[in-house]
Design an enzyme around this catalytic site. Sequence first.
Site, PDB file in Angstrom:
ATOM      1  N   HIS A   1       0.867  -1.190   0.000  1.00  0.00           N
ATOM      2  CA  HIS A   1       0.000   0.000   0.000  1.00  0.00           C
ATOM      3  C   HIS A   1       0.903   1.240   0.000  1.00  0.00           C
ATOM      4  O   HIS A   1       1.508   1.578   1.010  1.00  0.00           O
ATOM      5  CB  HIS A   1      -0.902   0.045   1.235  1.00  0.00           C
ATOM      6  CG  HIS A   1      -1.838   1.225   1.235  1.00  0.00           C
ATOM      7  ND1 HIS A   1      -3.174   1.121   1.540  1.00  0.00           N
ATOM      8  CD2 HIS A   1      -1.626   2.538   0.964  1.00  0.00           C
ATOM      9  CE1 HIS A   1      -3.737   2.307   1.461  1.00  0.00           C
ATOM     10  NE2 HIS A   1      -2.815   3.195   1.107  1.00  0.00           N
TER      11      HIS A   1
ATOM     12  N   HIS B   1       1.554   5.322  -2.195  1.00  0.00           N
ATOM     13  CA  HIS B   1       1.068   6.320  -3.165  1.00  0.00           C
ATOM     14  C   HIS B   1       2.237   6.840  -3.991  1.00  0.00           C
ATOM     15  O   HIS B   1       3.227   7.320  -3.425  1.00  0.00           O
ATOM     16  CB  HIS B   1       0.399   7.483  -2.423  1.00  0.00           C
ATOM     17  CG  HIS B   1      -0.807   7.048  -1.653  1.00  0.00           C
ATOM     18  ND1 HIS B   1      -2.087   7.161  -2.146  1.00  0.00           N
ATOM     19  CD2 HIS B   1      -0.930   6.474  -0.434  1.00  0.00           C
ATOM     20  CE1 HIS B   1      -2.952   6.685  -1.255  1.00  0.00           C
ATOM     21  NE2 HIS B   1      -2.263   6.257  -0.213  1.00  0.00           N
TER      22      HIS B   1
ATOM     23  N   ARG C   1       1.510   8.858  -6.805  1.00  0.00           N
ATOM     24  CA  ARG C   1       1.001  10.079  -7.435  1.00  0.00           C
ATOM     25  C   ARG C   1       1.061   9.999  -8.963  1.00  0.00           C
ATOM     26  O   ARG C   1       0.863   8.945  -9.519  1.00  0.00           O
ATOM     27  CB  ARG C   1       1.747  11.316  -6.916  1.00  0.00           C
ATOM     28  CG  ARG C   1       1.747  11.446  -5.385  1.00  0.00           C
ATOM     29  CD  ARG C   1       0.380  11.401  -4.780  1.00  0.00           C
ATOM     30  NE  ARG C   1       0.392  11.773  -3.373  1.00  0.00           N
ATOM     31  CZ  ARG C   1      -0.535  11.397  -2.496  1.00  0.00           C
ATOM     32  NH1 ARG C   1      -1.536  10.616  -2.868  1.00  0.00           N
ATOM     33  NH2 ARG C   1      -0.483  11.797  -1.250  1.00  0.00           N
TER      34      ARG C   1
ATOM     35  N   ASN D   1      -5.687   6.677  -6.071  1.00  0.00           N
ATOM     36  CA  ASN D   1      -6.367   7.965  -5.818  1.00  0.00           C
ATOM     37  C   ASN D   1      -5.615   9.133  -6.462  1.00  0.00           C
ATOM     38  O   ASN D   1      -5.352  10.146  -5.830  1.00  0.00           O
ATOM     39  CB  ASN D   1      -6.578   8.210  -4.314  1.00  0.00           C
ATOM     40  CG  ASN D   1      -5.275   8.311  -3.535  1.00  0.00           C
ATOM     41  OD1 ASN D   1      -4.238   7.840  -3.986  1.00  0.00           O
ATOM     42  ND2 ASN D   1      -5.316   8.921  -2.364  1.00  0.00           N
TER      43      ASN D   1
ATOM     44  N   LYS E   1     -10.131  -1.080  -4.852  1.00  0.00           N
ATOM     45  CA  LYS E   1      -9.995  -0.286  -3.639  1.00  0.00           C
ATOM     46  C   LYS E   1     -11.302   0.397  -3.291  1.00  0.00           C
ATOM     47  O   LYS E   1     -11.871   1.137  -4.112  1.00  0.00           O
ATOM     48  CB  LYS E   1      -8.909   0.770  -3.859  1.00  0.00           C
ATOM     49  CG  LYS E   1      -8.797   1.792  -2.755  1.00  0.00           C
ATOM     50  CD  LYS E   1      -8.107   1.248  -1.526  1.00  0.00           C
ATOM     51  CE  LYS E   1      -8.113   2.254  -0.392  1.00  0.00           C
ATOM     52  NZ  LYS E   1      -6.878   2.335   0.345  1.00  0.00           N
TER      53      LYS E   1
ATOM     54  N   HIS F   1     -10.294   0.944   2.724  1.00  0.00           N
ATOM     55  CA  HIS F   1      -9.992   2.007   3.670  1.00  0.00           C
ATOM     56  C   HIS F   1     -11.148   1.928   4.661  1.00  0.00           C
ATOM     57  O   HIS F   1     -12.255   2.392   4.377  1.00  0.00           O
ATOM     58  CB  HIS F   1      -9.931   3.363   2.967  1.00  0.00           C
ATOM     59  CG  HIS F   1      -9.609   4.497   3.898  1.00  0.00           C
ATOM     60  ND1 HIS F   1      -8.502   5.279   3.764  1.00  0.00           N
ATOM     61  CD2 HIS F   1     -10.267   4.951   5.000  1.00  0.00           C
ATOM     62  CE1 HIS F   1      -8.469   6.175   4.742  1.00  0.00           C
ATOM     63  NE2 HIS F   1      -9.544   5.995   5.501  1.00  0.00           N
TER      64      HIS F   1
ATOM     65  N   HIS G   1      -4.111  -0.354   6.387  1.00  0.00           N
ATOM     66  CA  HIS G   1      -3.626   0.602   7.397  1.00  0.00           C
ATOM     67  C   HIS G   1      -4.512   0.665   8.636  1.00  0.00           C
ATOM     68  O   HIS G   1      -5.017   1.728   9.008  1.00  0.00           O
ATOM     69  CB  HIS G   1      -3.422   2.000   6.809  1.00  0.00           C
ATOM     70  CG  HIS G   1      -4.532   2.504   5.918  1.00  0.00           C
ATOM     71  ND1 HIS G   1      -5.842   2.509   6.311  1.00  0.00           N
ATOM     72  CD2 HIS G   1      -4.508   3.024   4.669  1.00  0.00           C
ATOM     73  CE1 HIS G   1      -6.582   3.006   5.334  1.00  0.00           C
ATOM     74  NE2 HIS G   1      -5.794   3.329   4.334  1.00  0.00           N
TER      75      HIS G   1
ATOM     76  N   LEU H   1      -4.664   9.597   7.549  1.00  0.00           N
ATOM     77  CA  LEU H   1      -5.957   8.955   7.777  1.00  0.00           C
ATOM     78  C   LEU H   1      -5.893   7.479   7.417  1.00  0.00           C
ATOM     79  O   LEU H   1      -5.339   7.164   6.369  1.00  0.00           O
ATOM     80  CB  LEU H   1      -7.034   9.658   6.949  1.00  0.00           C
ATOM     81  CG  LEU H   1      -7.296  11.114   7.361  1.00  0.00           C
ATOM     82  CD1 LEU H   1      -8.254  11.789   6.396  1.00  0.00           C
ATOM     83  CD2 LEU H   1      -7.858  11.181   8.781  1.00  0.00           C
TER      84      LEU H   1
ATOM     85  N   ASP I   1       1.528   2.950   3.341  1.00  0.00           N
ATOM     86  CA  ASP I   1       0.690   4.126   3.077  1.00  0.00           C
ATOM     87  C   ASP I   1       1.553   5.373   2.915  1.00  0.00           C
ATOM     88  O   ASP I   1       1.111   6.488   3.229  1.00  0.00           O
ATOM     89  CB  ASP I   1      -0.361   4.341   4.166  1.00  0.00           C
ATOM     90  CG  ASP I   1      -1.535   5.175   3.640  1.00  0.00           C
ATOM     91  OD1 ASP I   1      -1.595   5.408   2.419  1.00  0.00           O
ATOM     92  OD2 ASP I   1      -2.381   5.586   4.446  1.00  0.00           O
TER      93      ASP I   1
ATOM     94  N   HIS J   1       3.151  14.596   0.286  1.00  0.00           N
ATOM     95  CA  HIS J   1       2.434  15.859   0.060  1.00  0.00           C
ATOM     96  C   HIS J   1       3.473  16.966   0.059  1.00  0.00           C
ATOM     97  O   HIS J   1       4.144  17.181   1.079  1.00  0.00           O
ATOM     98  CB  HIS J   1       1.418  16.116   1.177  1.00  0.00           C
ATOM     99  CG  HIS J   1       0.213  15.233   1.092  1.00  0.00           C
ATOM    100  ND1 HIS J   1      -0.894  15.552   0.335  1.00  0.00           N
ATOM    101  CD2 HIS J   1      -0.045  14.030   1.640  1.00  0.00           C
ATOM    102  CE1 HIS J   1      -1.794  14.580   0.434  1.00  0.00           C
ATOM    103  NE2 HIS J   1      -1.296  13.639   1.216  1.00  0.00           N
TER     104      HIS J   1
ATOM    105  N   ALA K   1      -3.200  18.473   4.807  1.00  0.00           N
ATOM    106  CA  ALA K   1      -3.312  17.315   3.915  1.00  0.00           C
ATOM    107  C   ALA K   1      -2.927  16.062   4.689  1.00  0.00           C
ATOM    108  O   ALA K   1      -1.940  16.058   5.422  1.00  0.00           O
ATOM    109  CB  ALA K   1      -2.389  17.501   2.717  1.00  0.00           C
TER     110      ALA K   1
END
Length: 373
Positions: free
Chosen positions: A14, A16, A18, A43, A108, A146, A189, A233, A262, A266, A276
């Site tokens: 898991h 990100h 981008r 996402n 997801k 999630h 997560h 989160l 996760d 940012h 964020a």
Amino acid sequence: MSLSLILPRWYDLHAHFRQDDLIAPLVQAHLSMGCCGILAMPNTSPPVAKIFDTDSLPYTSLESYRRQLQDAANGLLETIIVPLYLTAQTTPQMIAAGAHTGLLKACKYYPPHGTTGAMHGAPLELFIQNGVLRAMEEHNVILCVHGEAHDLAAEKYFDEKTNAEDLFYREMLPPVLDAFPRLKIVAEHITTRTAAEFVARGPDTLAASITPQHLLYTVGHLLKGLRYHLYCLPLPKFSDDRAALQEAVLDKSNQKFFAGTDSAPHAQKTTDCGCAAGCFTGGIAPQLYAQAFEEAGCNLEDPAQQKIFAAFLCENGPTFYGLPVAQKTFQLRKEPQNIHTLKIGSHEIVPLPLGMRADMNAQRATLPWQVHL
Ligand code: DOR
Ligand code: ZN
């Protein structure tokens, strides 16, 4: 001689990565920490919510996002799984077609508006009713969740006795397990005792990923000095919740809990109206997991306890996803490592430990472990 662990290369199930110019350096950061496979979150903007380039929906295709990740990795990632972002437009036919080509391994579920980039999510009941989860079960497509209830009053969102994650695992997920007993589900997560115990007691079709930050920190660490680099989160919770996560990963028979960082970069954490959500741990996650295991009481000098660590970091995740444990290895060495911000063009991304440092004037933070490839 410092302590050194030789471990199979590991899978971050898991993370990100981008889009656009961020992808390549973020993938490189993952390669630099001995990662051999990734599950790359969908996402993006627009989200990865259709399978093929030729599909007419106004979304990024899984086909093209996977290609971009592959190009960035230059063939060095053995496995790239991109879960399809479930939206109101997802159909059972899309699931079947994606699974037949071998492109679609997972989907997801995002709680609508529940986190960064979750505005395209739809309520879980929709996928129970419209045949999407049934198609996933039939075609062996894994559901990544999630796990937080959405649309809650603020009082219910975060309280010592009830929070969005508790409600999800107490009330929303059980009917899915009952209705789809062969559907494989990853509780991603997780942050609460409720979730850890629900997964531990659940069937073999249910497993969970745990991030370094949720093993290391509590909500107190976030609030003391308002360390917004820890704002992610689901939120870090209370000491008893962290203890439950630590117990789960330190259990010598653990086969259900595994690494999923996760890592969520940012460039700008603070915004005009808030913060964020996301902690960046690219390049340093095995180091943080080793630190977290030690802080939880694991003696990594003991070969039997090294095995428990290796199961969590390198074995349980790929096994659940039907992937081989890596043959190639990497080394974790107990020597201090300095870390700095990651500069990508005009962006500066702050790795979590730097955001948690005591002296805010210091330009670097130090980790107790190093990775060597
Ligand atoms: O903290 C988080 N950051 N949680 C998520 O669910 C999304 C992620 C992101 O994309 O930044
Ligand atoms: Zn995430």
